[in-house]
Scaffold this motif. Structure first.
Motif, PDB file in Angstrom:
ATOM      1  N   ALA A 140       4.876  -1.831   8.388  1.00 20.35           N
ATOM      2  CA  ALA A 140       5.087  -0.392   8.476  1.00 20.35           C
ATOM      3  C   ALA A 140       5.250   0.185   7.066  1.00 20.35           C
ATOM      4  N   GLY A 141       4.540   1.275   6.791  1.00 16.66           N
ATOM      5  CA  GLY A 141       4.601   1.894   5.469  1.00 16.66           C
ATOM      6  C   GLY A 141       3.539   1.402   4.513  1.00 16.66           C
ATOM      7  N   ARG A 142       2.837   0.313   4.855  1.00 14.72           N
ATOM      8  CA  ARG A 142       1.811  -0.226   3.959  1.00 14.72           C
ATOM      9  C   ARG A 142       0.470  -0.402   4.682  1.00 14.72           C
ATOM     10  N   THR A 143       0.357   0.232   5.819  1.00 13.72           N
ATOM     11  CA  THR A 143      -0.838   0.013   6.649  1.00 13.72           C
ATOM     12  C   THR A 143      -2.097   0.606   6.040  1.00 13.72           C
ATOM     13  N   ARG A 144      -1.970   1.570   5.114  1.00 17.89           N
ATOM     14  CA  ARG A 144      -3.149   2.222   4.544  1.00 17.89           C
ATOM     15  C   ARG A 144      -3.458   1.751   3.126  1.00 17.89           C
ATOM     16  N   GLU A 145      -2.731   0.739   2.661  1.00 19.75           N
ATOM     17  CA  GLU A 145      -3.038   0.151   1.356  1.00 19.75           C
ATOM     18  C   GLU A 145      -4.207  -0.821   1.487  1.00 19.75           C
ATOM     19  N   PRO A 146      -5.038  -0.938   0.453  1.00 19.49           N
ATOM     20  CA  PRO A 146      -6.069  -1.983   0.491  1.00 19.49           C
ATOM     21  C   PRO A 146      -5.430  -3.355   0.688  1.00 19.49           C
ATOM     22  N   VAL A 147      -6.013  -4.140   1.547  1.00 18.71           N
ATOM     23  CA  VAL A 147      -5.453  -5.453   1.880  1.00 18.71           C
ATOM     24  C   VAL A 147      -5.299  -6.330   0.635  1.00 18.71           C
ATOM     25  N   GLU A 148      -6.197  -6.171  -0.344  1.00 19.60           N
ATOM     26  CA  GLU A 148      -6.131  -7.011  -1.543  1.00 19.60           C
ATOM     27  C   GLU A 148      -4.846  -6.806  -2.335  1.00 19.60           C
ATOM     28  N   ARG A 149      -4.118  -5.720  -2.086  1.00 22.64           N
ATOM     29  CA  ARG A 149      -2.855  -5.487  -2.783  1.00 22.64           C
ATOM     30  C   ARG A 149      -1.661  -6.134  -2.090  1.00 22.64           C
ATOM     31  N   LEU A 150      -1.861  -6.649  -0.887  1.00 23.49           N
ATOM     32  CA  LEU A 150      -0.764  -7.242  -0.127  1.00 23.49           C
ATOM     33  C   LEU A 150      -0.537  -8.693  -0.543  1.00 23.49           C
ATOM     34  N   SER A 151       0.664  -9.186  -0.289  1.00 24.55           N
ATOM     35  CA  SER A 151       0.971 -10.584  -0.580  1.00 24.55           C
ATOM     36  C   SER A 151       0.210 -11.500   0.361  1.00 24.55           C
ATOM     37  N   GLY A 152       0.180 -12.797   0.032  1.00 23.44           N
ATOM     38  CA  GLY A 152      -0.519 -13.757   0.885  1.00 23.44           C
ATOM     39  C   GLY A 152       0.047 -13.800   2.287  1.00 23.44           C
ATOM     40  N   GLY A 153       1.387 -13.751   2.400  1.00 22.55           N
ATOM     41  CA  GLY A 153       2.007 -13.765   3.718  1.00 22.55           C
ATOM     42  C   GLY A 153       1.670 -12.533   4.524  1.00 22.55           C
ATOM     43  N   MET A 154       1.661 -11.369   3.864  1.00 19.72           N
ATOM     44  CA  MET A 154       1.305 -10.130   4.560  1.00 19.72           C
ATOM     45  C   MET A 154      -0.144 -10.163   5.030  1.00 19.72           C
ATOM     46  N   ARG A 155      -1.044 -10.644   4.165  1.00 17.66           N
ATOM     47  CA  ARG A 155      -2.454 -10.714   4.562  1.00 17.66           C
ATOM     48  C   ARG A 155      -2.638 -11.633   5.767  1.00 17.66           C
ATOM     49  N   ARG A 156      -1.869 -12.723   5.788  1.00 19.52           N
ATOM     50  CA  ARG A 156      -1.992 -13.644   6.918  1.00 19.52           C
ATOM     51  C   ARG A 156      -1.530 -12.973   8.207  1.00 19.52           C
ATOM     52  N   ARG A 157      -0.503 -12.138   8.125  1.00 22.10           N
ATOM     53  CA  ARG A 157      -0.027 -11.442   9.316  1.00 22.10           C
ATOM     54  C   ARG A 157      -1.016 -10.362   9.747  1.00 22.10           C
ATOM     55  N   VAL A 158      -1.745  -9.785   8.789  1.00 21.41           N
ATOM     56  CA  VAL A 158      -2.814  -8.850   9.153  1.00 21.41           C
ATOM     57  C   VAL A 158      -3.917  -9.597   9.909  1.00 21.41           C
ATOM     58  N   GLU A 159      -4.248 -10.814   9.439  1.00 22.03           N
ATOM     59  CA  GLU A 159      -5.255 -11.628  10.141  1.00 22.03           C
ATOM     60  C   GLU A 159      -4.818 -11.874  11.590  1.00 22.03           C
ATOM     61  N   LEU A 160      -3.533 -12.165  11.770  1.00 26.61           N
ATOM     62  CA  LEU A 160      -3.012 -12.399  13.120  1.00 26.61           C
ATOM     63  C   LEU A 160      -3.116 -11.130  13.958  1.00 26.61           C
ATOM     64  N   ALA A 161      -2.710  -9.994  13.381  1.00 21.20           N
ATOM     65  CA  ALA A 161      -2.792  -8.730  14.123  1.00 21.20           C
ATOM     66  C   ALA A 161      -4.232  -8.411  14.504  1.00 21.20           C
ATOM     67  N   ARG A 162      -5.164  -8.673  13.595  1.00 16.30           N
ATOM     68  CA  ARG A 162      -6.579  -8.409  13.892  1.00 16.30           C
ATOM     69  C   ARG A 162      -7.060  -9.268  15.059  1.00 16.30           C
ATOM     70  N   ALA A 163      -6.611 -10.521  15.107  1.00 17.98           N
ATOM     71  CA  ALA A 163      -7.029 -11.415  16.191  1.00 17.98           C
ATOM     72  C   ALA A 163      -6.477 -10.980  17.541  1.00 17.98           C
ATOM     73  N   LEU A 164      -5.424 -10.166  17.531  1.00 12.92           N
ATOM     74  CA  LEU A 164      -4.764  -9.765  18.775  1.00 12.92           C
ATOM     75  C   LEU A 164      -5.146  -8.364  19.233  1.00 12.92           C
ATOM     76  N   VAL A 165      -6.017  -7.685  18.490  1.00  8.68           N
ATOM     77  CA  VAL A 165      -6.261  -6.272  18.754  1.00  8.68           C
ATOM     78  C   VAL A 165      -6.888  -6.032  20.129  1.00  8.68           C
ATOM     79  N   HIS A 166      -7.598  -7.014  20.676  1.00 10.25           N
ATOM     80  CA  HIS A 166      -8.220  -6.845  21.988  1.00 10.25           C
ATOM     81  C   HIS A 166      -7.405  -7.496  23.107  1.00 10.25           C
ATOM     82  N   ARG A 167      -6.162  -7.820  22.815  1.00 10.60           N
ATOM     83  CA  ARG A 167      -5.228  -8.426  23.772  1.00 10.60           C
ATOM     84  C   ARG A 167      -5.807  -9.688  24.412  1.00 10.60           C
TER      85      ARG A 167
END
Length: 326
Positions: A140-167
């Motif tokens: 929350a608060g960083r959803t519109r930042e380019p992913v390349e600026r996020l930490s490795g752990g944050m990017r991994r959690r974005v990967e997880l969220a992307r995999a779950l977007v279609h439930r």
């Protein structure tokens, strides 16, 4: 239509595994990588494919992800037979690859929106779901930042969220926490556990890390392209008799040979030292210390068996072995 994690597909029986594989085989040229691997995973279960590189776990992941066609094998989704690589399995699955797959120039929100379009998630559902997934991922608060600026752990959690977007009903992950620090590892797994509790998500992952394997309900032990054991982490560790004595020395091969010759006990050289397994192993520590002159040994310690010890006891191979990914 994708199968929701909260509900079984129409026609599924209550007792049917969420996913069942039998006799899965695959070859790379003349090399037989999978030789009839079989596995059944219950709804809401977390099952790990445990093995070193070359055991066949990454090839099995690629088949589950629809990237490779198996040479043989049957597949059942919620009790219904489906062809290997069927659209129904791909639609019911969310995939997290070992290699990063996000577009670094896009924001987390944009990466998820693109995935939602690929999975044909209705726009209204995507608008509701994407912020919730990113909030659950601690972004929350960083959803519109380019992913390349996020930490490795944050990017991994974005990967997880992307995999779950279609439930999806099933989450399939390949070495999902490789390269993460301890804090990012804990955050990633806290999110997986929360999803399992909230939505009954079924999880299949490949791993060679004992710490990650401990998070699984059951572990399918792969060796030589076959599932040679499948049980809880505790039950697999119980296959190691007694405790483990670890001897640290400058010449571990020589020490192992002398332990076998002097004490008549099998000794294996591992990355952290010479391992000797024995019931009531605490009685062995003074015997080993007394068997060698001062200066030969750096340290002698006693510990409970780990999953790495269990893998060695079951297969005769180390989790650190294997030069070719398969």
């Amino acid at each position: 239509m994708p199968v929701s994690a909260a509900t079984s597909a129409a026609g599924a029986t209550a007792s049917a595994p969420r996913l069942a594989l039998e006799g899965v085989a695959f070859r790379y040229g003349d090399r037989e990588v999978l030789r009839g691997a079989s596995l059944a995973v219950a709804p809401g279960e977390i099952v790990g494919l445990l093995g070193p590189n070359g055991a066949g776990k990454s090839t099995l992941f690629a088949i589950l992800a629809g990237l490779l066609p198996p040479a043989a094998g049957t597949f059942r989704l919620d009790g219904r037979a489906i062809p290997a690589g069927a659209r129904a399995l791909r639609a019911a699955s969310g995939i997290v690859f070992q290699a990063p797959g996000l577009d670094g120039k896009l924001s987390a929100e944009e990466n998820l929106a693109m995935a939602a379009r690929l999975h044909r998630v209705p726009r209204a559902a995507a608008r509701e779901r994407i912020p919730r997934l990113l909030e659950a991922a601690g972004l929350a608060g960083r959803t519109r930042e380019p992913v390349e600026r996020l930490s490795g752990g944050m990017r991994r959690r974005v990967e997880l969220a992307r995999a779950l977007v279609h439930r999806p009903a099933i989450l399939v992950m390949d070495e999902p926490t490789t390269g993460l620090d301890a804090a990012a590892f804990r955050a990633f797994w806290a999110e997986i556990e929360a999803l399992r509790r909230a939505e009954g998500l079924t999880v299949i992952l490949t791993t060679h890390q004992p710490d990650e394997a401990e998070r699984c309900d059951r572990l399918a032990v792969l060796a030589g392209g076959v599932v040679v054991a499948c049980d809880t982490p505790a039950a697999l560790r119980a296959r190691v008799p007694g405790d483990v004595v670890v001897v640290e020395a400058d010449d571990p091969e020589a020490i192992a040979a002398e332990i076998e010759a002097r004490l008549g006990l099998p000794a294996r050289v591992r990355d952290d030292g010479v391992h000797v397994e024995k019931e009531q192993a605490h009685t062995l520590v003074p015997r080993i210390v007394e068997a060698f002159p001062a200066g030969r040994l750096r340290a002698v310690s006693l510990r409970r068996p780990t999953l790495a010890d269990a893998y060695l006891a079951i297969t005769g191979a180390s989790l650190d072995e294997g030069k070719e990914a398969a």
